[in-house]
Design a protein around this motif. Sequence first.
Motif, PDB file in Angstrom:
ATOM      1  N   LEU A   1      18.372  46.928 -33.632  1.00  0.00           N
ATOM      2  CA  LEU A   1      17.441  45.857 -33.952  1.00  0.00           C
ATOM      3  C   LEU A   1      16.016  46.398 -33.985  1.00  0.00           C
ATOM      4  CD1 LEU A   1      17.169  42.824 -34.482  1.00  0.00           C
ATOM      5  CD2 LEU A   1      17.042  42.475 -32.017  1.00  0.00           C
ATOM      6  N   ALA A   2      15.771  47.444 -33.234  1.00  0.00           N
ATOM      7  CA  ALA A   2      14.436  48.045 -33.193  1.00  0.00           C
ATOM      8  C   ALA A   2      13.992  48.566 -34.555  1.00  0.00           C
ATOM      9  CB  ALA A   2      14.403  49.172 -32.164  1.00  0.00           C
ATOM     10  N   ASP A   3      14.952  48.916 -35.417  1.00  0.00           N
ATOM     11  CA  ASP A   3      14.597  49.369 -36.762  1.00  0.00           C
ATOM     12  C   ASP A   3      14.094  48.225 -37.634  1.00  0.00           C
ATOM     13  OD1 ASP A   3      15.313  51.944 -36.122  1.00  0.00           O
ATOM     14  OD2 ASP A   3      17.299  51.807 -37.036  1.00  0.00           O
ATOM     15  N   ALA A   4      14.440  46.985 -37.265  1.00  0.00           N
ATOM     16  CA  ALA A   4      14.092  45.831 -38.095  1.00  0.00           C
ATOM     17  C   ALA A   4      12.878  45.060 -37.586  1.00  0.00           C
ATOM     18  CB  ALA A   4      15.287  44.885 -38.189  1.00  0.00           C
ATOM     19  N   VAL A   5      12.701  44.993 -36.284  1.00  0.00           N
ATOM     20  CA  VAL A   5      11.635  44.171 -35.706  1.00  0.00           C
ATOM     21  C   VAL A   5      10.540  45.075 -35.157  1.00  0.00           C
ATOM     22  CG1 VAL A   5      11.079  42.365 -34.031  1.00  0.00           C
ATOM     23  CG2 VAL A   5      13.354  42.421 -35.085  1.00  0.00           C
ATOM     24  N   PRO A   6       9.326  44.961 -35.689  1.00  0.00           N
ATOM     25  CA  PRO A   6       8.238  45.814 -35.203  1.00  0.00           C
ATOM     26  C   PRO A   6       7.761  45.364 -33.821  1.00  0.00           C
ATOM     27  CG  PRO A   6       7.388  44.242 -36.792  1.00  0.00           C
ATOM     28  CD  PRO A   6       8.879  44.061 -36.759  1.00  0.00           C
ATOM     29  N   PRO A   7       7.156  46.261 -33.045  1.00  0.00           N
ATOM     30  CA  PRO A   7       6.569  45.862 -31.767  1.00  0.00           C
ATOM     31  C   PRO A   7       5.597  44.694 -31.979  1.00  0.00           C
ATOM     32  CG  PRO A   7       6.603  48.235 -31.931  1.00  0.00           C
ATOM     33  CD  PRO A   7       7.008  47.699 -33.284  1.00  0.00           C
ATOM     34  N   GLY A   8       5.688  43.716 -31.085  1.00  0.00           N
ATOM     35  CA  GLY A   8       4.855  42.522 -31.190  1.00  0.00           C
ATOM     36  C   GLY A   8       5.430  41.471 -32.112  1.00  0.00           C
TER      37      GLY A   8
ATOM     38  N   ASP B   1      16.472  39.416 -20.753  1.00  0.00           N
ATOM     39  CA  ASP B   1      16.185  40.690 -21.406  1.00  0.00           C
ATOM     40  C   ASP B   1      17.474  41.255 -21.980  1.00  0.00           C
ATOM     41  OD1 ASP B   1      13.540  40.574 -20.658  1.00  0.00           O
ATOM     42  OD2 ASP B   1      13.881  41.649 -18.775  1.00  0.00           O
ATOM     43  N   ILE B   2      17.410  41.864 -23.166  1.00  0.00           N
ATOM     44  CA  ILE B   2      18.581  42.499 -23.748  1.00  0.00           C
ATOM     45  C   ILE B   2      18.230  43.914 -24.141  1.00  0.00           C
ATOM     46  CG2 ILE B   2      19.632  40.363 -24.580  1.00  0.00           C
ATOM     47  CD1 ILE B   2      18.595  41.020 -27.351  1.00  0.00           C
ATOM     48  N   SER B   3      19.215  44.778 -24.120  1.00  0.00           N
ATOM     49  CA  SER B   3      19.051  46.157 -24.548  1.00  0.00           C
ATOM     50  C   SER B   3      20.035  46.420 -25.666  1.00  0.00           C
ATOM     51  CB  SER B   3      19.308  47.118 -23.391  1.00  0.00           C
ATOM     52  OG  SER B   3      19.327  48.438 -23.890  1.00  0.00           O
TER      53      SER B   3
ATOM     54  N   PRO C   1      15.028  26.454 -29.682  1.00  0.00           N
ATOM     55  CA  PRO C   1      14.108  25.329 -29.913  1.00  0.00           C
ATOM     56  C   PRO C   1      14.611  24.064 -29.223  1.00  0.00           C
ATOM     57  CG  PRO C   1      14.597  26.460 -31.969  1.00  0.00           C
ATOM     58  CD  PRO C   1      15.514  27.024 -30.932  1.00  0.00           C
ATOM     59  N   ALA C   2      13.696  23.186 -28.887  1.00  0.00           N
ATOM     60  CA  ALA C   2      14.041  21.914 -28.248  1.00  0.00           C
ATOM     61  C   ALA C   2      15.078  21.164 -29.084  1.00  0.00           C
ATOM     62  CB  ALA C   2      12.787  21.061 -28.067  1.00  0.00           C
ATOM     63  N   GLY C   3      16.077  20.625 -28.419  1.00  0.00           N
ATOM     64  CA  GLY C   3      17.120  19.871 -29.105  1.00  0.00           C
ATOM     65  C   GLY C   3      18.277  20.722 -29.600  1.00  0.00           C
ATOM     66  N   SER C   4      18.169  22.057 -29.480  1.00  0.00           N
ATOM     67  CA  SER C   4      19.240  22.959 -29.910  1.00  0.00           C
ATOM     68  C   SER C   4      20.292  23.082 -28.814  1.00  0.00           C
ATOM     69  CB  SER C   4      18.687  24.357 -30.203  1.00  0.00           C
ATOM     70  OG  SER C   4      17.757  24.321 -31.237  1.00  0.00           O
ATOM     71  N   ASP C   5      21.457  23.571 -29.203  1.00  0.00           N
ATOM     72  CA  ASP C   5      22.518  23.863 -28.258  1.00  0.00           C
ATOM     73  C   ASP C   5      22.002  24.887 -27.252  1.00  0.00           C
ATOM     74  OD1 ASP C   5      24.759  24.862 -26.914  1.00  0.00           O
ATOM     75  OD2 ASP C   5      26.036  24.766 -28.693  1.00  0.00           O
ATOM     76  N   PRO C   6      22.133  24.637 -25.952  1.00  0.00           N
ATOM     77  CA  PRO C   6      21.636  25.593 -24.966  1.00  0.00           C
ATOM     78  C   PRO C   6      22.348  26.949 -25.016  1.00  0.00           C
ATOM     79  CG  PRO C   6      22.736  23.741 -23.888  1.00  0.00           C
ATOM     80  CD  PRO C   6      22.674  23.433 -25.345  1.00  0.00           C
ATOM     81  N   ASP C   7      23.545  27.006 -25.621  1.00  0.00           N
ATOM     82  CA  ASP C   7      24.272  28.269 -25.761  1.00  0.00           C
ATOM     83  C   ASP C   7      23.886  29.026 -27.024  1.00  0.00           C
ATOM     84  OD1 ASP C   7      25.676  28.161 -23.395  1.00  0.00           O
ATOM     85  OD2 ASP C   7      27.391  27.119 -24.264  1.00  0.00           O
ATOM     86  N   LEU C   8      22.925  28.511 -27.774  1.00  0.00           N
ATOM     87  CA  LEU C   8      22.486  29.174 -28.999  1.00  0.00           C
ATOM     88  C   LEU C   8      22.084  30.609 -28.685  1.00  0.00           C
ATOM     89  CD1 LEU C   8      21.899  28.376 -32.019  1.00  0.00           C
ATOM     90  CD2 LEU C   8      19.511  28.255 -31.337  1.00  0.00           C
ATOM     91  N   GLY C   9      22.623  31.557 -29.438  1.00  0.00           N
ATOM     92  CA  GLY C   9      22.295  32.959 -29.267  1.00  0.00           C
ATOM     93  C   GLY C   9      23.290  33.732 -28.424  1.00  0.00           C
ATOM     94  N   ARG C  10      24.166  33.055 -27.698  1.00  0.00           N
ATOM     95  CA  ARG C  10      25.114  33.731 -26.803  1.00  0.00           C
ATOM     96  C   ARG C  10      26.049  34.659 -27.563  1.00  0.00           C
ATOM     97  NH1 ARG C  10      30.135  33.047 -25.741  1.00  0.00           N
ATOM     98  NH2 ARG C  10      30.253  31.053 -26.809  1.00  0.00           N
ATOM     99  N   ILE C  11      26.642  34.177 -28.662  1.00  0.00           N
ATOM    100  CA  ILE C  11      27.583  34.985 -29.445  1.00  0.00           C
ATOM    101  C   ILE C  11      26.852  36.171 -30.073  1.00  0.00           C
ATOM    102  CG2 ILE C  11      29.110  35.003 -31.459  1.00  0.00           C
ATOM    103  CD1 ILE C  11      29.667  32.020 -30.832  1.00  0.00           C
ATOM    104  N   ALA C  12      25.685  35.920 -30.653  1.00  0.00           N
ATOM    105  CA  ALA C  12      24.916  37.001 -31.284  1.00  0.00           C
ATOM    106  C   ALA C  12      24.549  38.078 -30.268  1.00  0.00           C
ATOM    107  CB  ALA C  12      23.667  36.448 -31.956  1.00  0.00           C
ATOM    108  N   ALA C  13      24.147  37.682 -29.070  1.00  0.00           N
ATOM    109  CA  ALA C  13      23.790  38.657 -28.038  1.00  0.00           C
ATOM    110  C   ALA C  13      24.998  39.502 -27.654  1.00  0.00           C
ATOM    111  CB  ALA C  13      23.221  37.949 -26.810  1.00  0.00           C
ATOM    112  N   GLU C  14      26.169  38.866 -27.558  1.00  0.00           N
ATOM    113  CA  GLU C  14      27.378  39.613 -27.209  1.00  0.00           C
ATOM    114  C   GLU C  14      27.749  40.589 -28.327  1.00  0.00           C
ATOM    115  OE1 GLU C  14      30.593  37.041 -26.058  1.00  0.00           O
ATOM    116  OE2 GLU C  14      29.335  35.983 -24.625  1.00  0.00           O
TER     117      GLU C  14
ATOM    118  N   LEU D   1      25.855  41.928 -30.626  1.00  0.00           N
ATOM    119  CA  LEU D   1      24.847  42.958 -30.857  1.00  0.00           C
ATOM    120  C   LEU D   1      24.578  43.824 -29.643  1.00  0.00           C
ATOM    121  CD1 LEU D   1      22.385  40.854 -33.005  1.00  0.00           C
ATOM    122  CD2 LEU D   1      24.102  42.497 -33.774  1.00  0.00           C
ATOM    123  N   GLY D   2      25.321  43.610 -28.561  1.00  0.00           N
ATOM    124  CA  GLY D   2      25.198  44.492 -27.411  1.00  0.00           C
ATOM    125  C   GLY D   2      24.421  43.934 -26.257  1.00  0.00           C
ATOM    126  N   GLY D   3      24.101  42.651 -26.298  1.00  0.00           N
ATOM    127  CA  GLY D   3      23.355  42.055 -25.191  1.00  0.00           C
ATOM    128  C   GLY D   3      24.225  41.696 -24.011  1.00  0.00           C
ATOM    129  N   GLY D   4      25.557  41.755 -24.176  1.00  0.00           N
ATOM    130  CA  GLY D   4      26.460  41.431 -23.079  1.00  0.00           C
ATOM    131  C   GLY D   4      26.584  39.950 -22.883  1.00  0.00           C
TER     132      GLY D   4
END
Length: 140
Positions: A89-96, A80-82, A56-69, A71-74
Amino acid sequence: MTGPVQVLVIGFEAPSFSGEVLAELAGLRERGVVRLVDVLLVERGDDGTFEVLDPPAGSDPDLGRIAAEVLGGGGESDGDISLDEAWSLADAVPPGGVAAVALLEHLWAEPLVAAIGRAGGRPLGELWLPAGEVPDSTVG
């Protein structure tokens, strides 16, 4: 980090990042309950693929970097992350769907985890039951 870290996935129908949730987390941090380590915003396409959303606007631009690493996002990403080979994560978040994947350090649990370790124990699993699914108890 001292306490155990929980991965919490929160789904949104129409995200409204007003700051209310972050304010509540800040209050919990002040009381020594939890610390927000990181949060990753994702959208799952109808084809099942995940895309990392901009913070979101005003957030740290690195927000999400640690979580992606974690959880396997590298490290570096093109957006895009796999997560197929890591946590599902696919078990928790439905398509769309749109979700926030938060890493919460449970500060209150550090002494408990240390005591369990000193007693020779180790975590084997955990599950959080939604409010209202457990009858009132006389224990504790």
